[in-house]
Design a protein around this motif. Structure first.
Motif, PDB file in Angstrom:
ATOM      1  N   UNK B  36       0.838  -1.194   0.000  1.00 42.94           N
ATOM      2  CA  UNK B  36       0.000   0.000   0.000  1.00 42.94           C
ATOM      3  C   UNK B  36       0.873   1.243   0.000  1.00 42.94           C
ATOM      4  N   UNK B  37       0.302   2.390  -0.448  1.00 43.52           N
ATOM      5  CA  UNK B  37       1.069   3.642  -0.352  1.00 43.52           C
ATOM      6  C   UNK B  37       1.418   3.903   1.111  1.00 43.52           C
ATOM      7  N   UNK B  38       2.653   4.421   1.314  1.00 46.12           N
ATOM      8  CA  UNK B  38       3.099   4.578   2.689  1.00 46.12           C
ATOM      9  C   UNK B  38       3.462   6.018   2.976  1.00 46.12           C
ATOM     10  N   UNK B  39       3.556   6.323   4.257  1.00 44.91           N
ATOM     11  CA  UNK B  39       3.981   7.643   4.678  1.00 44.91           C
ATOM     12  C   UNK B  39       5.500   7.715   4.684  1.00 44.91           C
ATOM     13  N   UNK B  40       6.059   8.870   4.321  1.00 42.85           N
ATOM     14  CA  UNK B  40       7.514   9.007   4.347  1.00 42.85           C
ATOM     15  C   UNK B  40       7.876  10.438   4.738  1.00 42.85           C
ATOM     16  N   UNK B  41       8.876  10.583   5.586  1.00 43.70           N
ATOM     17  CA  UNK B  41       9.387  11.904   5.978  1.00 43.70           C
ATOM     18  C   UNK B  41      10.580  12.220   5.101  1.00 43.70           C
ATOM     19  N   UNK B  51      -1.755  10.009   5.095  1.00 49.03           N
ATOM     20  CA  UNK B  51      -1.511  10.720   6.352  1.00 49.03           C
ATOM     21  C   UNK B  51      -0.706   9.828   7.275  1.00 49.03           C
ATOM     22  N   UNK B  52      -0.084  10.453   8.267  1.00 49.61           N
ATOM     23  CA  UNK B  52       0.779   9.689   9.161  1.00 49.61           C
ATOM     24  C   UNK B  52      -0.024   8.738  10.041  1.00 49.61           C
ATOM     25  N   UNK B  53      -1.051   9.293  10.699  1.00 51.87           N
ATOM     26  CA  UNK B  53      -1.863   8.468  11.581  1.00 51.87           C
ATOM     27  C   UNK B  53      -2.949   7.800  10.759  1.00 51.87           C
ATOM     28  N   UNK B  54      -2.942   6.445  10.811  1.00 48.29           N
ATOM     29  CA  UNK B  54      -3.888   5.715   9.952  1.00 48.29           C
ATOM     30  C   UNK B  54      -5.217   5.495  10.673  1.00 48.29           C
ATOM     31  N   UNK B  80      -2.449  22.232  15.628  1.00 54.70           N
ATOM     32  CA  UNK B  80      -1.225  21.447  15.776  1.00 54.70           C
ATOM     33  C   UNK B  80      -1.549  19.957  15.782  1.00 54.70           C
ATOM     34  N   UNK B  81      -2.670  19.602  16.477  1.00 55.82           N
ATOM     35  CA  UNK B  81      -3.077  18.188  16.531  1.00 55.82           C
ATOM     36  C   UNK B  81      -3.408  17.670  15.138  1.00 55.82           C
ATOM     37  N   UNK B  87       1.109  14.604   9.583  1.00 56.96           N
ATOM     38  CA  UNK B  87       2.548  14.493   9.387  1.00 56.96           C
ATOM     39  C   UNK B  87       3.218  13.979  10.648  1.00 56.96           C
ATOM     40  N   UNK B  88       4.354  13.313  10.463  1.00 59.67           N
ATOM     41  CA  UNK B  88       5.110  12.801  11.604  1.00 59.67           C
ATOM     42  C   UNK B  88       6.053  13.876  12.124  1.00 59.67           C
ATOM     43  N   UNK B  89       7.050  14.266  11.301  1.00 58.73           N
ATOM     44  CA  UNK B  89       8.004  15.285  11.751  1.00 58.73           C
ATOM     45  C   UNK B  89       7.772  16.567  10.976  1.00 58.73           C
TER      46      UNK B  89
END
Lengths: 67, 170
Positions: B36-41, B51-54, B80-81, B87-89
């Motif tokens: 699956x498509x993944x999150x990357x920083x 999105x970071x949080x699934x 911010x939340x 996003x992660x970072x």
């Protein structure tokens, strides 16, 4: 976030130009010119026959012994 | 359908293809995470594919609902939340350096030193004597011969010797 590549490219193009021109210039004034001057100075008053006699007297020439 | 009937004669679970699965009402195989498509920083990927949080908690889901209304109604903490859900970072966190270089430099120097010890041990205990052509007498005779031959008279060794005064140039 805009112009990221443009900014990086500008920085690196300028830097590459300066580094390459700078190193070429430094080589010219640090190595090439002194070497040319050294050769000029050496050959200005060079007497090959005097050198030959000195080498002959020292005994390093097999076909031209000292005596 | 005929194939699945034949299989049920042999034993329901012994051989089962995906066709069989579909016939029994299973559907498609569950997609593995890595497909699956993944999150990357990454600095060059400003908007990752997901999105970071699934899996959002109930609180976060409520916040996502609130996001659908006017954004000026959101407090700073809520914004911010929402950012942290997506996003992660931050870019600042991503670009921050680590202290890894100290470890690397320390490791390099350590192994260089260790190599030095090994070399000293080898010189002391392993190697035989060096050739006689490295003795003082041989080397001075060798140098004298080079000067007599006028080796490298422009920039090299004969240029450092003063032939009139018979000594090295100052």
């Amino acid at each position: 976030m805009r112009g990221l590549l443009a900014r990086r490219m500008k920085f690196h193009l300028l830097g590459a130009f300066l580094v390459s021109m700078g190193s070429a210039a430094l080589y010219k004034i640090g190595v090439a010119e002194p070497r040319k001057r050294a050769y000029e100075d050496f050959y200005r008053n060079y007497d090959p026959m005097k050198d030959f006699e000195a080498m002959k007297a020292a005994g390093v020439l097999e076909s031209a012994p000292p005596k | 359908m005929l194939a699945s009937r034949a299989f049920s004669l042999v034993g329901r679970r012994s051989i089962c293809t995906s066709l069989c699965l579909r016939a029994h009402g299973h559907g498609v195989v569950k997609a593995e995470d890595y497909t699956l498509p993944s999150y990357v920083d990454r600095r060059d990927v400003p908007l990752p594919e997901v999105a970071f949080v699934r899996d959002l908690s109930a609180q976060q889901r409520a916040l996502k609902e609130k996001e659908k209304a006017s954004w000026s109604a959101l407090s700073v903490d809520e914004k911010v939340e929402l950012y942290r859900i997506k996003f992660n970072e931050t870019y600042a966190e991503m670009k921050k350096g680590t202290n890894e270089w100290k470890t690397i430099l320390g490791g390099v120097l350590f192994f260089l030193g260790l190599t030095g010890f090994i070399l000293i041990w080898q010189k002391n205990f392993m190697y035989g004597p060096i050739p006689h052509t490295f003795s003082e007498e041989w080397l001075s005779a060798q140098t004298k011969r080079m000067l007599d031959m006028r080796v490298n008279p422009v920039e090299g060794i004969s240029a450092q010797w003063d032939f009139e005064k018979n000594e090295w140039k100052k």
